[in-house]
Write a protein that holds these residues in place. Sequence first.
Motif, PDB file in Angstrom:
ATOM      1  N   ARG A  35       1.670  -8.059  -5.069  1.00  0.00           N
ATOM      2  CA  ARG A  35       1.921  -9.408  -4.533  1.00  0.00           C
ATOM      3  C   ARG A  35       3.179 -10.004  -5.154  1.00  0.00           C
ATOM      4  NH1 ARG A  35      -4.014 -11.772  -5.426  1.00  0.00           N
ATOM      5  NH2 ARG A  35      -5.105 -10.396  -4.001  1.00  0.00           N
ATOM      6  N   GLU A  36       3.285  -9.862  -6.470  1.00  0.00           N
ATOM      7  CA  GLU A  36       4.456 -10.417  -7.156  1.00  0.00           C
ATOM      8  C   GLU A  36       5.743  -9.761  -6.651  1.00  0.00           C
ATOM      9  OE1 GLU A  36       2.148 -11.384 -11.345  1.00  0.00           O
ATOM     10  OE2 GLU A  36       3.803  -9.963 -11.326  1.00  0.00           O
ATOM     11  N   GLU A  37       5.699  -8.454  -6.460  1.00  0.00           N
ATOM     12  CA  GLU A  37       6.892  -7.759  -5.957  1.00  0.00           C
ATOM     13  C   GLU A  37       7.235  -8.223  -4.543  1.00  0.00           C
ATOM     14  OE1 GLU A  37       6.219  -3.636  -8.485  1.00  0.00           O
ATOM     15  OE2 GLU A  37       6.176  -3.579  -6.297  1.00  0.00           O
ATOM     16  N   GLU A  38       6.201  -8.423  -3.695  1.00  0.00           N
ATOM     17  CA  GLU A  38       6.442  -8.898  -2.334  1.00  0.00           C
ATOM     18  C   GLU A  38       7.024 -10.305  -2.357  1.00  0.00           C
ATOM     19  OE1 GLU A  38       3.406  -8.165   0.722  1.00  0.00           O
ATOM     20  OE2 GLU A  38       2.439  -6.906  -0.773  1.00  0.00           O
ATOM     21  N   GLU A  39       6.469 -11.151  -3.245  1.00  0.00           N
ATOM     22  CA  GLU A  39       6.975 -12.523  -3.337  1.00  0.00           C
ATOM     23  C   GLU A  39       8.432 -12.520  -3.802  1.00  0.00           C
ATOM     24  OE1 GLU A  39       2.734 -14.691  -4.453  1.00  0.00           O
ATOM     25  OE2 GLU A  39       4.370 -14.692  -5.891  1.00  0.00           O
ATOM     26  N   GLN A  40       8.745 -11.631  -4.719  1.00  0.00           N
ATOM     27  CA  GLN A  40      10.123 -11.566  -5.205  1.00  0.00           C
ATOM     28  C   GLN A  40      11.060 -11.073  -4.103  1.00  0.00           C
ATOM     29  OE1 GLN A  40      10.154  -9.188  -8.745  1.00  0.00           O
ATOM     30  NE2 GLN A  40       9.249 -10.804 -10.016  1.00  0.00           N
ATOM     31  N   LYS A  41      10.575 -10.098  -3.320  1.00  0.00           N
ATOM     32  CA  LYS A  41      11.415  -9.580  -2.229  1.00  0.00           C
ATOM     33  C   LYS A  41      11.607 -10.639  -1.149  1.00  0.00           C
ATOM     34  CE  LYS A  41      10.304  -4.714  -2.772  1.00  0.00           C
ATOM     35  NZ  LYS A  41       9.626  -3.548  -2.194  1.00  0.00           N
ATOM     36  N   GLU A  42      10.506 -11.325  -0.784  1.00  0.00           N
ATOM     37  CA  GLU A  42      10.583 -12.335   0.265  1.00  0.00           C
ATOM     38  C   GLU A  42      11.333 -13.572  -0.220  1.00  0.00           C
ATOM     39  OE1 GLU A  42       6.357 -11.288   2.437  1.00  0.00           O
ATOM     40  OE2 GLU A  42       6.605 -13.198   1.445  1.00  0.00           O
TER      41      GLU A  42
END
Length: 181
Positions: A35-42
């Motif tokens: 989730r954290e990686e997705e939030e950082q990417k988005e």
Amino acid sequence: MPKGGRKGGHKGRARQYTSPEEIDAQLQAEKQKAREEEEQKEGGDGAAGDPKKEKKSLDSDESEDEEDDYQQKRKGVEGLIDIENPNRVAQTTKKVTQLDLDGPKELSRREREEIEKQKAKERYMKMHLAGKTEQAKADLARLAIIRKQREEAARKKEEERKAKDDATLSGKRMQSLSLNK
């Protein structure tokens, strides 16, 4: 010499099994990281600019690490079932004001048994002196028999003495009669 030295290779080590709680914790940690990686990417740099989100993610990582340590310390069935010993009594500390020094002192088992034994002995002696126990009845019967025997012996002795006195008197009379002639 074989690879790994004398003691053998890695295959002889003790096996480590993961408990269901550890597996769940690992899955949650992986989901959280994803989730954290997705939030950082988005979000890109926008998520990096929000300090509250970073703090929460750091706190959650630390708490997960603590939970992992806690889960690793538990062994066997402890991880599956929380058991508390029902016989264990939590010790409570008492203040000096709560202590009851004037109240009755609780005796130990040995002291209680000794006091009971003394009371039972006293009760038995009272009953014995009153003649209500089996032993007292037997003693009184024995004493009655002995008393009768002594009375009979005294009566016989008295009769023998009277007979002896009579014999001596009759013997003296005979002597006196024979001397008087």
